[in-house]
Write a protein that holds these residues in place. Sequence first.
Motif, PDB file in Angstrom:
ATOM      1  N   GLU A 258       0.825  -1.204   0.000  1.00 40.55           N
ATOM      2  CA  GLU A 258       0.000   0.000   0.000  1.00 40.55           C
ATOM      3  C   GLU A 258       0.865   1.263   0.000  1.00 40.55           C
ATOM      4  N   GLY A 259       0.454   2.239  -0.788  1.00 36.35           N
ATOM      5  CA  GLY A 259       1.120   3.538  -0.760  1.00 36.35           C
ATOM      6  C   GLY A 259       1.903   3.899  -1.979  1.00 36.35           C
ATOM      7  N   GLY A 260       2.322   2.909  -2.787  1.00 39.45           N
ATOM      8  CA  GLY A 260       3.054   3.217  -4.000  1.00 39.45           C
ATOM      9  C   GLY A 260       4.380   2.498  -4.085  1.00 39.45           C
TER      10      GLY A 260
ATOM     11  N   GLU B 242      -2.282   5.534  -4.936  1.00 44.48           N
ATOM     12  CA  GLU B 242      -2.906   4.296  -5.414  1.00 44.48           C
ATOM     13  C   GLU B 242      -3.315   4.460  -6.869  1.00 44.48           C
ATOM     14  N   CYS B 243      -3.061   3.434  -7.680  1.00 43.48           N
ATOM     15  CA  CYS B 243      -3.530   3.415  -9.069  1.00 43.48           C
ATOM     16  C   CYS B 243      -4.933   2.809  -9.083  1.00 43.48           C
TER      17      CYS B 243
ATOM     18  N   LEU C 256      -5.193   7.966 -10.922  1.00 43.28           N
ATOM     19  CA  LEU C 256      -4.420   7.835  -9.690  1.00 43.28           C
ATOM     20  C   LEU C 256      -5.074   8.630  -8.572  1.00 43.28           C
ATOM     21  N   LYS C 257      -4.944   8.112  -7.354  1.00 44.06           N
ATOM     22  CA  LYS C 257      -5.525   8.776  -6.189  1.00 44.06           C
ATOM     23  C   LYS C 257      -4.467   8.910  -5.108  1.00 44.06           C
TER      24      LYS C 257
ATOM     25  N   ALA D 137       4.898  10.667  -2.438  1.00 43.64           N
ATOM     26  CA  ALA D 137       4.816   9.237  -2.742  1.00 43.64           C
ATOM     27  C   ALA D 137       4.717   9.105  -4.246  1.00 43.64           C
ATOM     28  N   SER D 138       5.227   8.013  -4.774  1.00 39.60           N
ATOM     29  CA  SER D 138       5.193   7.810  -6.225  1.00 39.60           C
ATOM     30  C   SER D 138       4.849   6.369  -6.542  1.00 39.60           C
ATOM     31  N   VAL D 139       4.356   6.175  -7.758  1.00 39.82           N
ATOM     32  CA  VAL D 139       4.058   4.839  -8.257  1.00 39.82           C
ATOM     33  C   VAL D 139       4.636   4.722  -9.662  1.00 39.82           C
ATOM     34  N   THR D 140       5.291   3.615  -9.914  1.00 37.91           N
ATOM     35  CA  THR D 140       5.881   3.351 -11.233  1.00 37.91           C
ATOM     36  C   THR D 140       5.038   2.315 -11.955  1.00 37.91           C
TER      37      THR D 140
END
Length: 507
Positions: free
Chosen positions: A164-166, A272-273, A292-293, A363-366
């Motif tokens: 959770e979180g990215g 979160e995606c 994305l949220k 925070a980031s998501v790849t």
Amino acid sequence: MWDVPGNYLVQVNCSNLVSFVLAEVEVNIRVLECEEPEVQISQSRLVVWRSQPISVEASMDLKGCMRYGVQYLWQVFSKSTCEDEIMKEGPLPPTLESRFPPSQAVVLPVEVDVRRLQLQLPKMALKAGNYCLVFSLSYEGVPLRKAACLQLSIITAKLKPIIEGGTRRVWSRTQDLQLNGEQSYDPNMDLDNQSLLRYLWECESTSKGPEHCSSLHFSLGTDPVLGVSGSELEEGVEYTFKLTISKDGMAPESTTQTVLVKSGVIPMVYVECVSCKAQSIYEVNQNSFVSLKGICTNCRGSQRGRWSARTLHNETLVLDSSSTTTGSDGMNLVLRQGVLTDKDSYTFTLHVTDSSLDGEGAASVTLDHNMAPEGGECHLTGAGEGGILYGDGDGWRIQTLLDRVHFNCSGYSDVGFSEIPFLYSLLVTRCREDYCEDFCIYKGSNPEHSAFLPPGFHSARHRVSVSITVEDHQGATKLALNKTIEVVLPDLPPEYSSLPQFELDCM
């Protein structure tokens, strides 16, 4: 067996040394008033993830027969091969169901229509394993059956671990760190009916080297949530944590999350995606819809969010009104379709500030890239007025309702998924002034198809844009062909007074 049409009386005598039993039935023998039809399925074998829907279609040639009503039936059998008794084309009673007792066929969901040329099965409809799909055609009231079959293999997808979180977060050492893997799931099961997973947490490395992980003390149990005391975290150090999930009968899968530790009370940000979770697709391509949220767990109502995006080649993706529907400011980000490229992976970062807190949280998501199908080609052919044959060149002029076009695609492949089928689409757009209409003429798993095209508008000189796309199971789409064709209304034969009457006879 029957040389002459007519009415016959068939008798069966069963006897032993004590008694006998006689049974008889009247049989009416007629000659089929048409040439026997033909049916086929373009693929002989299909491999599909259990977590994806299934689309299969059959084609048939009635040899011009209009004498009888036509019945279709799809059936699914738990067989690795299509056995002779399943494919037998012997005489049948009028209803196909009596040919196969229900206990032999797999029971499909009630919403599945098995009486069309195209069979659409929802995801999770079949368990993992090998099946035989049988398509049958019969004429109403005639004991004739023609059948074709397809070998279907349903395979299981890999477990999906999620922290959770990215992909990367910034954390304050004033708080204990919590890593949560409860969103991990088995994509081969419904989300509301998951079986228990086993969780293994590890500190994989740090910016000071992997040996610095030994300064952390946490339990190596199987809980989905990992807690690390904030007092053990060192300011300015990046920690990479690894989560491995497993369950009986499936290979373990892993993912990581990197945490950068800062001092002070900073916004604690999670990303979160949303679209990824809804579609069970965590890779992106040019055709992707990405939503994305972001959440700040300790903000006090005055937070400000700002999004940025970069490719893994460190190229900036500008987030504005042309690339998003939300803009770059705010806690949510929605990208417009078409702004991403097929060959790039992207990192989306949410930066958050709050007037009551210290500094900036992030925070980031790849999202990795998903390549579109490649290596193949599609061709479009058709016959125009006066028997002119059209191919890959320009200058087409055809008549709707009289001249069919035919497309054929071959040679396409998808890296890592050699047997997963593609979806092929034949699309038409016609425009006049500033008004356009889009038509999906065909979309299915058959790599070739024939169809009539709608006529173009007179003001546009009857020109329409025709395109063929090839799409993989995750939505990555390749534009295989795009050309302009002149499609005109046909000249009415003398015996017809109106176009609707002519259309009815052409159907």
